[in-house]
Each structure stands twice: as structure tokens, then as C-alpha cells.
Design an enzyme around this catalytic site. Sequence first.
Site, PDB file in Angstrom:
ATOM      1  CE  LYS A  53      -3.885  -2.468   1.854  1.00  0.00           C
ATOM      2  NZ  LYS A  53      -4.582  -3.084   2.967  1.00  0.00           N
ATOM      3  CD  GLN A  97      -3.817  -4.749   6.006  1.00  0.00           C
ATOM      4  OE1 GLN A  97      -3.866  -3.695   5.380  1.00  0.00           O
ATOM      5  NE2 GLN A  97      -4.178  -5.886   5.458  1.00  0.00           N
ATOM      6  CG  ASP A 120     -10.382  -0.720   4.282  1.00  0.00           C
ATOM      7  OD1 ASP A 120      -9.975  -1.252   3.241  1.00  0.00           O
ATOM      8  OD2 ASP A 120      -9.776  -0.764   5.368  1.00  0.00           O
TER       9      ASP A 120
HETATM   10  N1  GUN Z   1      -7.003  -7.219   5.497  1.00  0.00           N
HETATM   11  C1  GUN Z   1      -7.164  -7.959   4.376  1.00  0.00           C
HETATM   12  N2  GUN Z   1      -7.791  -7.244   3.410  1.00  0.00           N
HETATM   13  C2  GUN Z   1      -8.024  -6.022   3.932  1.00  0.00           C
HETATM   14  C3  GUN Z   1      -8.621  -4.836   3.421  1.00  0.00           C
HETATM   15  O1  GUN Z   1      -9.103  -4.757   2.282  1.00  0.00           O
HETATM   16  N3  GUN Z   1      -8.661  -3.776   4.272  1.00  0.00           N
HETATM   17  C4  GUN Z   1      -8.171  -3.843   5.535  1.00  0.00           C
HETATM   18  N4  GUN Z   1      -8.279  -2.751   6.293  1.00  0.00           N
HETATM   19  N5  GUN Z   1      -7.611  -4.928   6.040  1.00  0.00           N
HETATM   20  C5  GUN Z   1      -7.530  -6.001   5.237  1.00  0.00           C
END
Ligand code: GUN
Length: 283
Positions: A53, A97, A120
Site C-alpha cells: 500500500k 489493516q 476501505d
Molecule cells: N485485510 C485484508 N484485506 C483487507 C482490506 O481490504 N482492508 C483492511 N483494512 N484490512 C484487510
Amino acid sequence: MAQIINGKAVSATVREELKAECERLQKEYGIRPGLAVIIVGDDPASKVYVNNKEKGCAEVGYYSEVYRLPAETTEEELLCLVEKLNNDDKIHGILCQLPLPKHLDETKVILAIDPKKDVDAFHPENVGKIMIGNYSFLPCTPAGVMKLIESTGTDITGKECVVIGRSNIVGKPQAMLLLQKNGTVTICHSRTKDLKEVTRRADILVVAIGKPDFVTGDMVKDGAVVIDVGMNRKADGKLTGDVDFASVEPKASFITPVPGGVGPMTITMLLQNTMTAAKNTLK
Ligand code: GUN
């Protein structure tokens, strides 16, 4: 023989557009999209996602901050950080996350993020907006799937769309997005009776069940578009999807590989949402 949907190529095209848009935003309005990512603890897969990211932000020219917090972080400390980021004008998107260590309540953290910065689209306000079709942010994985379907030139209107999996992150919002494009949508899950009978009707089949090689050729209609959201790590360390590629590929018209299909799109859609959040501050 199916055409392979190249998620890396579709992703690269969107990132080029975002990079140009980022330059334009800075030149015309003096704002640079900014994303804050929080990771608590040291889950190896989460660390890789967060690093990607951060790299994604750098690639398109965004400002980014990554908070790598120890596993012992308290709920109060985490909520305090979220509050600080909610009030920081440099930050347009906040992502915490998941999964979080067990002593932290994920729902509380999601609720604490300002819905305007919830890139998200996990906050109930944004989930509700998706239900009524009036949204700023689309959840990243389902949005990436829609882009990939679009890249095949398939018109979703009137098509039988089957989603396997009913998670809040993928299955449910995926069904909503297909419905908004006028698909006839069925959601299947672990309790579905005679799954094969349902999946064999699908013109578009999206699989997000988290079981390696679960969908086999006998479950797929000739000419179907098959999108594999699965990311399963095999004993030898290699990634495999939820679709048994070898038996499904000969029947499908289009199919996503794993890796290189949905995966590359997810972070690109996060970058897209961060751009949207930055632009929304101009309204
Ligand atoms: N963990 C796995 N996929 C995601 C996601 O799309 N967003 C977040 N915040 N955590 C994750």
C-alpha cells in the site's frame, strides 16, 4: 480456451490515470491525496499488504504515513491515533489493516474512522450507502472485480451472476455492485444446497470462499466469465485461488489467474478511493 484477464495490466492503466490526476490536483488546487495506514502487530501477510500500500502511494505520487504499532497497543492508544488522523488535513484516507490482535475490537475501530476518510468502505454509513447505490467509496476488492469484468467488455445487464461467499468485505458488497449493473444475482455460501446446480447457471461467477481450488470445471457453464478472489497459500508456499484453474479454464470465456488477477486491483482501488476522498474535500 479462456482469455486470461490480466489484473496487472488493468491495474497499471488505472494507476497511470491516478498519477496524472494527482499531478493535476496538486497543480490546480494545491492538494496532494494523502493516505494513512495503521498496522498493529506483526502478522507477516499483513506486513506485506501494508508495504504494498505504501509503495502504491509512492508510485502515483500520493502523500502517505504508515503507523507500525506493537501488538500490545491498547484500544485507547489506537482510537486516539484514529482521532488524530480524522483531524489531520493532510490525510484524506485512513486504513487500519485487519485482522487486529484479539484484544482490540475491530468494530470499534471501524466506527471511529471518519466515514469521509473510510477508504476501505467498512464503516456502516458507507456500507449503507452502497446498499442504496449512493456512494463515494466502493469496497476495494469488489470494485476491482467490477473493473476486471468491465475490461472483458461483458455487459452485466440481465446476466446470471453468482457470487460464492457472503463476507462483509467481498461477497455481500460484490452482490450489490453486480445488482446495480442490472445483473440477476445469487449469493451462495457454505449452507447452499446443490451448489453446482446454481453455479452452472452463472454467466458471471465470482468466487470468494477461501477454499483452495474449490470450484471445478463441472461447476461452470460453458463460456462463463470466472473471477477468482481467493488467495490461499499452499504447503509449498505458492499462492492458489478458490478456482481449480486447470479444469475451469477450458470452459470459461474469461478467467482471472491467481496471482495476477484480482490481487493487483485491490490496492489500486484503495488508491482510487483515496483520490475520491481528496477530491471530496474540494466540494
Ligand atoms: N485485510 C485484508 N484485506 C483487507 C482490506 O481490504 N482492508 C483492511 N483494512 N484490512 C484487510
